[in-house]
Design an enzyme around this catalytic site. Structure first.
Site, short mmCIF file in Angstrom:
data_model
loop_
_atom_site.label_atom_id
_atom_site.label_comp_id
_atom_site.label_asym_id
_atom_site.label_seq_id
_atom_site.Cartn_x
_atom_site.Cartn_y
_atom_site.Cartn_z
CB CYS A 136 -9.22 -3.76 -0.40
SG CYS A 136 -8.76 -5.34 0.89
CB VAL A 152 -1.12 -0.18 1.33
CG1 VAL A 152 -1.74 1.92 1.61
CG2 VAL A 152 -1.83 -1.19 1.13
CG ASN A 171 -5.58 -5.57 -4.50
OD1 ASN A 171 -6.19 -5.34 -5.75
ND2 ASN A 171 -5.10 -5.63 -3.25
CG HIS A 227 -9.74 -7.03 -3.73
ND1 HIS A 227 -8.87 -7.80 -3.79
CD2 HIS A 227 -9.41 -7.15 -2.32
CE1 HIS A 227 -7.57 -7.98 -2.79
NE2 HIS A 227 -8.38 -7.60 -1.66
P1 NAP Z 1 1.42 -4.09 5.45
O1 NAP Z 1 2.32 -5.91 5.72
O2 NAP Z 1 0.44 -4.13 6.94
O3 NAP Z 1 2.32 -3.37 6.56
C1 NAP Z 1 4.32 -3.35 6.14
C2 NAP Z 1 3.75 -2.26 6.03
O4 NAP Z 1 4.16 -1.67 7.84
C3 NAP Z 1 5.90 -1.92 6.24
O5 NAP Z 1 6.07 -0.90 6.23
C4 NAP Z 1 6.63 -2.83 7.56
O6 NAP Z 1 7.53 -1.45 7.45
C5 NAP Z 1 5.86 -1.56 8.52
N1 NAP Z 1 5.52 -2.35 9.74
C6 NAP Z 1 5.22 -3.19 9.82
N2 NAP Z 1 5.37 -4.11 12.05
C7 NAP Z 1 5.59 -1.98 11.77
C8 NAP Z 1 5.91 -2.10 12.75
N3 NAP Z 1 5.91 -2.81 14.38
N4 NAP Z 1 6.32 -0.69 13.12
C9 NAP Z 1 6.35 0.41 12.68
N5 NAP Z 1 6.29 -0.39 11.30
C10 NAP Z 1 5.48 -1.35 10.75
O7 NAP Z 1 1.35 -3.98 4.36
P2 NAP Z 1 -0.33 -3.61 3.46
O8 NAP Z 1 -0.34 -4.40 2.59
O9 NAP Z 1 0.92 -2.78 2.58
O10 NAP Z 1 -1.18 -3.18 4.77
C11 NAP Z 1 -0.38 -1.86 4.67
C12 NAP Z 1 -2.34 -1.22 5.56
O11 NAP Z 1 -3.09 -1.32 5.00
C13 NAP Z 1 -3.03 -3.00 6.61
O12 NAP Z 1 -3.20 -2.29 7.56
C14 NAP Z 1 -3.33 -3.51 5.53
O13 NAP Z 1 -4.71 -4.37 6.19
C15 NAP Z 1 -4.59 -2.20 5.09
N6 NAP Z 1 -4.77 -3.06 3.29
C16 NAP Z 1 -4.28 -3.07 2.79
C17 NAP Z 1 -4.63 -3.17 1.50
C18 NAP Z 1 -3.91 -4.33 0.62
O14 NAP Z 1 -5.19 -4.60 -1.19
N7 NAP Z 1 -2.89 -4.97 0.53
C19 NAP Z 1 -6.09 -3.06 1.14
C20 NAP Z 1 -6.52 -1.70 2.14
C21 NAP Z 1 -5.73 -2.02 3.37
P3 NAP Z 1 9.42 -2.72 7.62
O15 NAP Z 1 9.30 -2.96 5.58
O16 NAP Z 1 9.89 -2.04 8.09
O17 NAP Z 1 9.10 -4.09 8.26
#
Ligand code: NAP
Length: 330
Positions: free
Chosen positions: A144, A16, A309, A233
């Site tokens: 999403c 994201v 998504n 999606h």
């Molecule tokens: P994600 O795997 O949920 O998040 C990855 C990011 O979070 C990375 O930048 C990671 O940094 C950071 N992170 C992880 N643990 C952390 C911690 N303890 N402290 C600070 N930063 C931390 O990836 P995502 O799929 O991009 O989703 C992001 C958010 O959007 C989530 O809440 C997800 O549910 C939501 N979302 C996702 C989608 C989708 O289609 N993917 C759609 C809607 C909403 P590092 O690289 O340093 O580990």
């Protein structure tokens, strides 16, 4: 000097976050100035830490940025792409310091003080911001899959009240973060479960389609599936109204919206569309609808909706909400 408004991005290295970077690169109003991620990434350059998986190249300017700790960001506007458990504590702490946080995470979506927004549908819910206790604000975008269900259902409310909605989703791999579901589990397979997702779709849809402080009243039954699709999606919805409804009227509503707001609804009339592989563009904000049909009962219609998504379902939605907030707060 740039007149664009500075934005910080939390969770910048995930799928994201990466999509936010590509969408903000030439944004007329907002400019990405800070990136933050987990402790393990802090102090490294973004280019060193990210596993860049986008269609366009990582902008060199962003690749050279030093990754900050979450609480060190200074920009007034923040886009959060953090896992929900981290967002739970970090987002209100930043709002308390006066920042406007627009979150992709689920942590505050169902908080009665927090707007859960699809700007074309329920921008009136911005009135909830006056209930927030923080010096700054928290705004959220929907799950999403929710966005493709609620975004398509919203205009159909003009045809009458809903009694019950049956939903089946087919959700792409990039919805599970990176590296996501092991390839051994997903190639040639379908997994009929995504933790917590069915409740999110059910509750969020009712919040979005209700009044700011009162959820809409209709039944929703959801089955979700993770499928071996990279992005996009798909949602199959059967909608039972409280009174008879005509599928042609549904088509007309979508056709009119597709003309008036082409960035919101794209209507497909071919019998085998919409398809994620054929119809999605890398920065696609459209909710693609098609396969509209009359049900066996005179009060029931069905349709397919589908969308990106990571764009309409996450990064693009967060940016659209910040744009909407900008209009509201002027
Ligand atoms: P994600 O795997 O949920 O998040 C990855 C990011 O979070 C990375 O930048 C990671 O940094 C950071 N992170 C992880 N643990 C952390 C911690 N303890 N402290 C600070 N930063 C931390 O990836 P995502 O799929 O991009 O989703 C992001 C958010 O959007 C989530 O809440 C997800 O549910 C939501 N979302 C996702 C989608 C989708 O289609 N993917 C759609 C809607 C909403 P590092 O690289 O340093 O580990």
């Amino acid at each position: 000097m740039s007149k664009r408004l500075p934005v910080a991005l939390l969770g910048a290295t995930g799928p994201v976050g990466q999509k936010v970077i590509t969408l903000l690169e030439h944004h007329p109003q907002f400019e990405l100035l800070e990136v933050a991620a987990s402790e393990g990434s802090v102090g490294h350059t973004y280019g060193e830490r990210v596993q860049w998986k986008n269609e366009i190249e990582l902008p060199a300017r962003v690749g050279a940025m030093k990754i900050k700790p979450l609480m060190d960001v200074q920009s007034h506007f923040i886009i959060s792409a953090l896992p929900a458990d981290i967002a739970q504590t970090v987002e209100p702490a930043l709002a308390e310091r006066g920042h406007v946080v627009c979150s992709n995470a689920s942590a505050y979506r169902m908080d009665p003080r927090v707007p859960l927004l699809i700007p074309e549908v329920n921008s009136s819910h911005l009135s909830l911001l006056s209930k927030q206790p923080w010096k700054g604000k928290i705004l959220t975008n929907p799950n999403c899959s929710t966005v493709f269900l609620a975004g398509a259902l919203a205009p159909l409310q003009a045809l009458g009240a809903f009694e019950h909605i049956s939903v089946v989703t087919l959700q792409a791999l990039s919805g599970a973060g990176y590296p996501g579901v092991p390839s051994f589990d997903l190639i040639g397979n379908i997994i009929p479960h995504i933790g917590g997702e069915e409740d999110k779709i059910k509750l969020e849809t009712k919040k979005i389609l209700g009044q700011a402080e009162t959820a809409a009243q209709f039944g929703v039954t959801v089955h979700v599936h993770r499928v071996p699709v990279t992005h996009g999606h798909t949602v199959a919805a059967h909608v039972q109204f409280k009174s008879p409804v005509n599928a042609d009227a549904v088509t007309q509503i979508f056709a009119k919206l597709a003309q008036e707001k082409p960035n919101y609804i794209k209507l497909h009339t071919a019998h085998d569309r919409p398809q994620p592989l054929r119809d999605l563009q890398p920065h696609d904000m459209r909710i693609h609808v098609g396969r509209i049909k009359q049900g066996d009962r005179p009060d029931t219609i069905g349709f397919i909706s589908m969308g990106h998504n990571l764009v309409r379902g996450a990064a693009g939605a967060a940016i659209a909400i910040l744009e909407e907030y900008g209009k509201y707060s002027q």
